[in-house]
Motif scaffolding. Structure first.
Motif, PDB file in Angstrom:
ATOM      1  N   LYS A 102      72.508  57.932  45.331  1.00 31.78           N
ATOM      2  CA  LYS A 102      73.698  57.509  44.585  1.00 31.78           C
ATOM      3  C   LYS A 102      74.632  56.726  45.490  1.00 31.78           C
ATOM      4  O   LYS A 102      74.528  56.791  46.708  1.00 31.78           O
ATOM      5  CB  LYS A 102      74.437  58.760  44.098  1.00 31.78           C
ATOM      6  CG  LYS A 102      74.121  59.147  42.677  1.00 31.78           C
ATOM      7  CD  LYS A 102      75.038  60.298  42.287  1.00 31.78           C
ATOM      8  CE  LYS A 102      74.567  60.956  41.015  1.00 31.78           C
ATOM      9  NZ  LYS A 102      75.233  62.240  40.822  1.00 31.78           N
ATOM     10  N   CYS A 103      75.620  56.053  44.892  1.00 30.02           N
ATOM     11  CA  CYS A 103      76.594  55.246  45.623  1.00 30.02           C
ATOM     12  C   CYS A 103      77.493  56.124  46.498  1.00 30.02           C
ATOM     13  O   CYS A 103      77.965  57.143  46.004  1.00 30.02           O
ATOM     14  CB  CYS A 103      77.430  54.484  44.600  1.00 30.02           C
ATOM     15  SG  CYS A 103      78.407  53.187  45.282  1.00 30.02           S
ATOM     16  N   SER A 147      74.899  54.099  48.559  1.00 25.63           N
ATOM     17  CA  SER A 147      73.477  54.413  48.628  1.00 25.63           C
ATOM     18  C   SER A 147      72.905  54.261  50.032  1.00 25.63           C
ATOM     19  O   SER A 147      73.282  53.362  50.783  1.00 25.63           O
ATOM     20  CB  SER A 147      72.712  53.553  47.633  1.00 25.63           C
ATOM     21  OG  SER A 147      72.998  52.218  47.839  1.00 25.63           O
ATOM     22  N   CYS A 170      74.094  52.185  41.581  1.00 23.12           N
ATOM     23  CA  CYS A 170      73.948  52.753  42.937  1.00 23.12           C
ATOM     24  C   CYS A 170      74.056  51.682  44.026  1.00 23.12           C
ATOM     25  O   CYS A 170      74.092  52.004  45.204  1.00 23.12           O
ATOM     26  CB  CYS A 170      72.649  53.536  43.071  1.00 23.12           C
ATOM     27  SG  CYS A 170      71.207  52.493  43.309  1.00 23.12           S
TER      28      CYS A 170
END
Lengths: 249, 260
Positions: free
Chosen positions: A206-207, A209, A45
């Motif tokens: 999540k990325c 992030s 992330c």
């Protein structure tokens, strides 16, 4: 508590032949002196990217990381112990001082005292391969502390260890950090580790992030991490953070 | 010592002795077969010689005070080429590690030079360096240099990235990273390249002696061919086999000492 670091609107993009990848986006928070902050997020992330930016190892694409002291000394502990097999334990621990050209009698004695304090004096002249995984991590932390950093960064420091060693080593490392009184930022994907060690947990999405939530951890009694896991409020925080990560958008 | 341990050591020693005996047997079988076939004209004794003739030839070389001169010349040239090649390849590898763009640019040329049979450069080397020992050493250096550069540079670039990150976190300069991490952690690769380098140096020296020399085992072989003295040719080849084996073992021993 005095503010040590201000993190404002930092973003990081990586350029690859396949296109641009945005790892982190518009992250802001403050780090106070003496605070232990854990940054939690799923694998990949951008936690380590964020830590590298805070530690000034890489530059952000946008935003600013401002230290409220001049030329801060930064200590960085990695996922692996990264001890050099071609040196003995004492030389490994003195490495940072040699690189910074600040090795003198006083520093050397300080490092030897640390090794003695954490029961590693009998291993000073041994090679890293002769030590257990937990001992190596302790040596790794002492190597980081040897340069007397203003702030400590721990990049998933226990991820290479098995579960039971991990619990023991996290107790040891926690004690060393608390004894030193250093401001500490740790990234981890282990929620339990974060709650049991940190004063404050920042949850990343999540990325790319962003900061999803942050929690001040208030346990009945701040003790060693293994005991903190038994605190009645531990599960409460665990569920909150789990939900944040589970609903990870 | 437990019975299991005793039995293990006994088995190990027996296996080692059996391997040694097989090696001696194969060698003796080959020499006797060669002698018999040659003596009974089953193989042409003029072309293939025989062990007894080879021994006689080597004794004659010794009596004429030539044997050790030829052996020494070849060993001396090999060692000089080995040391020069090693020093240059080590320095070049450091430069190629410090300057990645230079490495990327030269990588193509190193690959081409590595696959080129360096003997092809022999005539040019003779014109440039002259028909003397210098040419032989230049040829041997060229043969071992490129391989050593490729092996050592590759070792440098395989340094653990995590450890490099650690060095960066201490604010280490590139030179400090090379000094404290890259060179010491590539120690095994550098030492292992010694074995490759000594074999390559010997190949280079013998190839050089084929082209231009007045002494050395390569010279003996080429001289024997020119005067149709096949006993001399085979003696030269056998002496080369023995010397290359000894040199390899010596380097291997040094490697073990250095890696202790």
């Amino acid at each position: 508590m005095n503010k040590l670091v201000s993190v404002r609107h930092i973003s990081k993009k990586y350029n690859t032949l396949q296109g641009e990848i945005e790892a982190i986006k518009d992250i802001s928070f403050d780090i106070n002196e003496g605070e232990f902050i854990a940054i939690v997020g799923t694998s990949g992330c951008g936690k380590s990217t964020l830590l590298s930016i805070l530690a000034k190892l890489i530059k952000p694409s946008d935003g600013i990381v401002k230290y409220n002291i001049d030329n801060p000394v930064i200590g960085y502990m990695l996922q692996e112990d990264a001890l050099f097999e071609h040196y003995n334990i004492l030389d490994n621990v003195l490495l940072g001082l040699k690189i910074k050209k600040s090795l003198n009698k006083e520093n050397r004695e300080y490092v030897i005292d640390l090794l003695k304090k954490y029961k590693l004096e009998n291993f000073m002249f041994k090679k890293p391969s002769e030590l257990s995984g937990g001992m190596k991590q302790r040596v790794s932390l002492i190597r980081t502390l040897a340069i007397q950093p203003d702030i400590l960064f721990l990049d998933e420091p226990f991820s290479a260890l098995d579960f039971s060693t991990r619990l023991n080593v996290s107790d040891d490392v926690y004690k060393i950090i608390k004894d030193s009184g250093k401001t500490t930022i740790m990234v981890t994907h282990d929620i339990g580790e974060a709650i049991s060690m940190a004063d404050k947990v920042i949850v990343l999405s999540k990325c790319p992030s962003v900061v999803k939530n942050s929690y001040y951890i208030e346990l009945d009694k701040r003790d060693c991490p293994t005991k903190n896991r038994k605190d009645k409020r531990f599960n409460y925080y665990y569920d909150l953070i789990w939900k944040d990560l589970d609903n990870n958008e | 010592m437990s019975n299991e341990q005793k039995s293990f050591i006994k088995k190990y020693k027996i296996k080692k002795a059996v391997i040694f005996m097989w090696q001696v047997f194969i060698l003796l079988f080959f020499l006797i077969l060669w002698e018999v076939l040659s003596k009974h004209n089953i193989i042409n004794p003029f072309i293939f010689s025989s062990p007894s003739k080879v021994v006689k030839c080597i004794i004659n070389l010794y009596k004429d005070n030539n044997l050790f001169i030829h052996i020494w010349v070849t060993i001396y040239e090999t060692l000089i080429a080995f040391v020069i090649g090693l020093v240059i390849s080590f320095l070049v590898s450091i430069i190629l590690y410090l300057y990645n763009t230079v490495y990327k640019v030269l990588d193509l040329f190193l690959t081409c030079l590595n696959s080129l049979p360096k003997v092809a450069l022999g005539p040019m080397i003779i014109i440039i360096a002259g028909a003397n020992t210098k040419s032989i050493i230049v040829m041997a250096v060229l043969i071992n240099l490129i391989v050593s550069i490729v092996v050592i540079t590759d070792g440098f670039y395989n340094t653990d990235k995590i450890k490099i990150k650690l060095m960066n976190s201490f604010g280490a300069s590139k030179y400090q990273i090379v000094r404290y991490l890259v060179i010491p952690s590539s120690y095994k690769t550098i030492i292992s390249s010694f074995k490759l380098s000594i074999s390559m140096s010997l190949i280079g020296v013998v190839s050089g002696e084929f082209l231009v020399s007045k002494a050395g085992l390569g010279y003996l072989i080429i001289y024997g061919t020119q005067v149709f003295n096949l006993d001399l040719v085979i003696s030269g080849i056998l002496l080369l086999v023995i010397i290359s084996y000894i040199l390899y073992r010596v380097v291997e021993y040094i490697e073990k000492l250095l890696l202790k």
